[in-house]
Write an enzyme that holds these catalytic residues in place. Structure first.
Site, mmCIF file in Angstrom:
data_model
loop_
_atom_site.group_PDB
_atom_site.id
_atom_site.type_symbol
_atom_site.label_atom_id
_atom_site.label_comp_id
_atom_site.label_asym_id
_atom_site.label_seq_id
_atom_site.Cartn_x
_atom_site.Cartn_y
_atom_site.Cartn_z
ATOM 1 N N GLU A 326 0.846 -1.197 0.000
ATOM 2 C CA GLU A 326 0.000 0.000 0.000
ATOM 3 C C GLU A 326 0.877 1.241 0.000
ATOM 4 O O GLU A 326 1.723 1.399 0.893
ATOM 5 C CB GLU A 326 -0.892 0.047 1.244
ATOM 6 C CG GLU A 326 -2.101 -0.844 1.196
ATOM 7 C CD GLU A 326 -3.094 -0.503 2.299
ATOM 8 O OE1 GLU A 326 -4.269 -0.852 2.144
ATOM 9 O OE2 GLU A 326 -2.706 0.094 3.319
ATOM 10 N N CYS A 327 0.680 2.122 -0.955
ATOM 11 C CA CYS A 327 1.342 3.422 -1.008
ATOM 12 C C CYS A 327 2.859 3.263 -0.881
ATOM 13 O O CYS A 327 3.521 2.869 -1.824
ATOM 14 C CB CYS A 327 0.768 4.357 0.046
ATOM 15 S SG CYS A 327 1.078 6.101 -0.289
ATOM 16 N N GLY A 328 3.443 3.531 0.276
ATOM 17 C CA GLY A 328 4.875 3.371 0.431
ATOM 18 C C GLY A 328 5.337 1.959 0.128
ATOM 19 O O GLY A 328 6.404 1.748 -0.468
ATOM 20 N N TYR A 330 3.935 -0.041 -1.982
ATOM 21 C CA TYR A 330 3.847 -0.121 -3.444
ATOM 22 C C TYR A 330 5.104 0.446 -4.083
ATOM 23 O O TYR A 330 5.657 -0.132 -5.027
ATOM 24 C CB TYR A 330 2.609 0.660 -3.873
ATOM 25 C CG TYR A 330 2.360 0.806 -5.353
ATOM 26 C CD1 TYR A 330 2.278 -0.295 -6.194
ATOM 27 C CD2 TYR A 330 2.137 2.077 -5.895
ATOM 28 C CE1 TYR A 330 1.991 -0.145 -7.551
ATOM 29 C CE2 TYR A 330 1.847 2.238 -7.242
ATOM 30 C CZ TYR A 330 1.777 1.123 -8.069
ATOM 31 O OH TYR A 330 1.490 1.275 -9.404
ATOM 32 N N SER A 429 -0.740 -0.668 -4.884
ATOM 33 C CA SER A 429 -1.213 0.609 -5.428
ATOM 34 C C SER A 429 -1.044 1.667 -4.351
ATOM 35 O O SER A 429 -0.682 1.373 -3.204
ATOM 36 C CB SER A 429 -2.686 0.531 -5.850
ATOM 37 O OG SER A 429 -3.535 0.550 -4.717
#
Length: 439
Positions: A326-328, A330, A429
């Protein structure tokens, strides 16, 4: 019997909600009350501060991202084994998205649903009697909520306080206390909000200091007496785990995992096994899935790029077991990460992603996602609600549908196209999961 609660809110952001909320939480905890905290809206940093102040877990309550059964389940868990609940708002009291009534994500939705009176924090710097007009507007704007009183923040002098209190008296608003302007009260911040609780130097000392100021400047007995409302019913079930033994990256670079997700996973019998990429630890081989949460890998890109045991272990893990970022997380699953100085660092190379914190662009808002295929987040077609909050840019084209993680819209249904990647059993993502869409 349900514990009474209060919502600490403000007319706008940067009014001092977190400072006042933490001051109340710590001061009342020191008095021997069992204080439980909550955070309105999608914020993954403040709940850790709440837990530090009270010694008890804090959940997010989000009227847009969470269907009513989940919302009520989390509220019920919050009021259990408590004498009082202190919920902290986000942004302004009525700020939310254009959505169905009571599902806007605004703080006021939570106050109305559970009957929690609002303690309004008013930043009075640059104003005197006029501050009362703003507070009065908040009281009149929505008849479903009750303003129990105001706490004045950033008061400049005794004379300034008298002038502000005169305006509040005219508006019929009780003043529950005041905090003087004090730069030492400000918690350190960085680009995604407060510096994390675990990184804040002398956090216990800071919490005790704001509690001392609350004891001196706030009528705590009146605050406790103002609490009300309650939560009835047990609500629905918490989110289900993606695996039985979940390797979760956890250190200063990876920490943005919502407490209600962890509670739901554990409540269903899953084990969460932490490991630290910054300490060059690979995901434990005894786990059946790996989860890389968001955080601040852009601040630690050099160390991560040289963490050979972590990167090699992550690649080996991903050959046989699912991995999601998730985010970081990703960003680290991608090929490269460009830091703030423009230096490019090689990452795990498990997804065809290159990201840049040097080319900063704010991405912020709720996201409604429909999964393009099976992943740790669910089956193809599953609808999820979450949000994005980051400054990184993707340097490569967005994946087409066969390889994308999800198709996303914003909170109002505007099409944002495809997002993320799903290559084999590795996915990721910038989307932060809050809950499955049960609408």
């Amino acid at each position: 019997m349900s514990a009474p609660g209060l919502l600490v809110a403000a007319p706008r952001s940067s009014s001092g909600k977190t400072t006042v909320a933490l001051a109340l939480m710590r001061a009342l905890t020191r008095r021997g009350l069992r204080v439980r905290a909550a955070k309105c809206g999608p914020d993954y940093i403040d709940p850790a501060f709440h837990q530090a102040a009270t010694g008890r877990p804090s959940f997010n309550l989000d009227s847009f991202a969470m269907a009513p059964p989940l919302l009520d389940a989390l509220a019920q868990a919050t009021v259990s084994d408590a004498d009082i609940v202190i919920a902290e708002g986000s942004m302004g009291l009525f700020d939310g998205v254009r959505a169905a009534e009571s599902r806007t994500g605004a703080n006021a939705d939570i106050a109305a649903r559970y009957g929690w009176p609002v303690v309004l924090v008013v930043d009075v710097s640059g104003a005197a009697q006029s501050a009362a007009a703003v507070a009065l507007g908040c009281r009149l704007y929505d008849p479903q909520i009750t303003i129990a009183g105001v706490i004045l923040n950033k008061v400049a002098s005794a004379r300034h306080r008298r002038l502000v209190e005169a305006g509040m008296a005219r508006a019929g608003l009780p003043v529950l206390g005041a905090l003087m302007r004090d730069a030492q009260l400000v918690l350190p911040e960085r680009h995604l909000g407060l510096v994390q609780a675990g990184e804040t130097a002398d956090l216990e000392t800071r919490l005790d200091r704001v509690a001392d100021l609350a004891e001196a400047g706030i009528d705590l007995d009146a605050v406790v007496a103002a609490a009300g409302g309650g939560v009835t019913g047990a609500g629905g079930t918490l989110p289900q785990p993606p695996g039985q033994r979940i390797a979760v990256a956890r250190d200063e670079a990876f920490s943005f995992l919502y407490p209600h997700l962890e509670a739901g996973w554990r409540g269903s019998g899953a084990e969460l096994i932490p490991f630290s990429p910054l300490a060059d630890e690979p995901p434990p081989d005894s786990c059946d899935v790996c989860w890389l949460p968001g955080g601040y890998p852009e601040l630690h890109a050099g160390r991560l790029a040289h963490a050979k045991r972590f990167l090699d272990g992550l690649r080996a893990f991903a050959r046989t077991r699912p991995v999601h970022g998730e985010c970081g997380g990703y960003m680290v699953l991608g090929r490269a990460l460009e830091d703030a100085a423009g230096v490019t660092h090689a990452m795990a190379g498990l997804l065809p992603v290159e990201t840049s914190y040097h080319r900063r662009k704010l991405h912020l808002g709720y996201r409604v996602a429909r999964l393009c295929g099976p992943s740790l987040l669910g089956r193809r077609g599953t609808r999820l609600i979450g949000h994005e909050f980051h400054y990184a840019s993707e340097l490569l084209p967005v994946a087409p549908e066969p390889d994308a993680l999800a198709h996303v819209t914003d909170a109002e249904g505007a099409d944002l196209g495809f997002a993320g990647h799903r290559i084999g059993i590795v996915s990721g993502s910038f989307f932060h999961l809050v809950a499955e869409d049960q609408a």
